[in-house]
Design a protein around this motif. Structure first.
Motif, PDB file in Angstrom:
ATOM      1  N   ASP A 176     -21.799  50.316  83.868  1.00  0.00           N
ATOM      2  CA  ASP A 176     -20.342  50.138  83.847  1.00  0.00           C
ATOM      3  C   ASP A 176     -19.805  51.263  82.966  1.00  0.00           C
ATOM      4  O   ASP A 176     -20.579  51.951  82.302  1.00  0.00           O
ATOM      5  CB  ASP A 176     -19.985  48.769  83.254  1.00  0.00           C
ATOM      6  N   CYS A 204     -19.264  52.192  80.041  1.00  0.00           N
ATOM      7  CA  CYS A 204     -19.507  51.913  78.631  1.00  0.00           C
ATOM      8  C   CYS A 204     -20.760  52.672  78.211  1.00  0.00           C
ATOM      9  O   CYS A 204     -21.442  53.268  79.036  1.00  0.00           O
ATOM     10  CB  CYS A 204     -19.681  50.413  78.388  1.00  0.00           C
ATOM     11  N   ALA A 237     -17.318  57.038  78.938  1.00  0.00           N
ATOM     12  CA  ALA A 237     -16.835  55.677  78.706  1.00  0.00           C
ATOM     13  C   ALA A 237     -15.366  55.627  78.310  1.00  0.00           C
ATOM     14  O   ALA A 237     -14.818  54.538  78.116  1.00  0.00           O
ATOM     15  CB  ALA A 237     -17.692  54.994  77.634  1.00  0.00           C
ATOM     16  N   GLU A 283     -23.323  47.181  73.839  1.00  0.00           N
ATOM     17  CA  GLU A 283     -22.462  47.961  74.722  1.00  0.00           C
ATOM     18  C   GLU A 283     -21.237  48.396  73.933  1.00  0.00           C
ATOM     19  O   GLU A 283     -20.660  47.598  73.200  1.00  0.00           O
ATOM     20  CB  GLU A 283     -22.034  47.136  75.934  1.00  0.00           C
ATOM     21  N   TRP A 312     -17.492  49.785  74.367  1.00  0.00           N
ATOM     22  CA  TRP A 312     -16.416  49.847  75.355  1.00  0.00           C
ATOM     23  C   TRP A 312     -15.134  50.357  74.724  1.00  0.00           C
ATOM     24  O   TRP A 312     -14.801  49.995  73.583  1.00  0.00           O
ATOM     25  CB  TRP A 312     -16.121  48.446  75.887  1.00  0.00           C
ATOM     26  N   TRP A 330     -12.422  47.178  77.913  1.00  0.00           N
ATOM     27  CA  TRP A 330     -13.030  45.881  77.609  1.00  0.00           C
ATOM     28  C   TRP A 330     -12.057  44.742  77.941  1.00  0.00           C
ATOM     29  O   TRP A 330     -12.464  43.711  78.491  1.00  0.00           O
ATOM     30  CB  TRP A 330     -13.477  45.801  76.158  1.00  0.00           C
ATOM     31  N   GLN A 348     -12.315  44.222  81.491  1.00  0.00           N
ATOM     32  CA  GLN A 348     -13.612  43.610  81.800  1.00  0.00           C
ATOM     33  C   GLN A 348     -13.584  42.115  81.489  1.00  0.00           C
ATOM     34  O   GLN A 348     -14.106  41.313  82.264  1.00  0.00           O
ATOM     35  CB  GLN A 348     -14.716  44.309  80.993  1.00  0.00           C
TER      36      GLN A 348
END
Length: 166
Positions: free
Chosen positions: A60, A62, A120, A136, A138, A143, A146
């Motif tokens: 993803d 990130c 990212a 992770e 982000w 985020w 997400q």
């Protein structure tokens, strides 16, 4: 302490034996990238990264952060892929070509390489999320989006007794 910087937890069993259990990384932490491009790893997890920290592109948008031992385990599957396989070559390039082997400084910070920051979209505020055996990193806005996707997916999950997974 277990090998490769794992944190060893006392199993507390009758025989008093210790077992090497990798620390589970969990939680959500808001940190800022400093003017030198560094970010602090949450204090409770710094010991896990004492032997080094591997930063790589996540699947993803990130950055994934692995301890040395977890990186070895994660990378082993990719390293075993045949160079005769086109997909194997592509995945190996993707994983190993975007990985940086780094160290935390005395304050528990790590320099975020520019290619990973760009990939990212990491600029100022970064959310560090525990993902079990890795962290992770982000961008805060990414985020938040997400989390919206996670919450929407959770609403679509079957209820117990719906006959799924029984």
């Amino acid at each position: 302490m277990g090998q490769f910087g794992e944190i060893t937890l006392d199993s507390g069993d009758y025989w008093g034996a210790e077992s090497a259990t990798p620390m589970q990384l969990h939680g959500e932490y808001l940190h800022r990238i400093d003017p030198q491009g560094r970010i602090a790893i949450p204090a409770r997890y710094r010991e896990a990264f004492r032997g080094g920290i591997y930063l790589t592109k996540g699947f993803d948008p990130c950055v994934w952060a692995f301890s040395a031992s977890e990186w070895e385990a994660h990378a082993a599957g990719y390293a075993a892929m045949s160079p005769n396989s086109r997909i194997g070559r592509i995945l190996r390039r993707r994983v190993f070509g975007s990985t940086f082997d780094l160290e935390l400084d005395r304050q528990g910070r790590v320099l975020l390489p520019q290619p990973l920051r760009q990939y990212a979209g990491l600029q100022d505020e970064v959310i560090i999320v525990g993902a079990g055996t890795w962290l992770e990193l982000w961008d805060r806005g990414a985020w938040d989006r997400q989390i919206g996707e996670i919450e929407a997916a959770t609403l679509d999950m079957p209820e117990p007794g719906d006959g799924v997974g029984a």
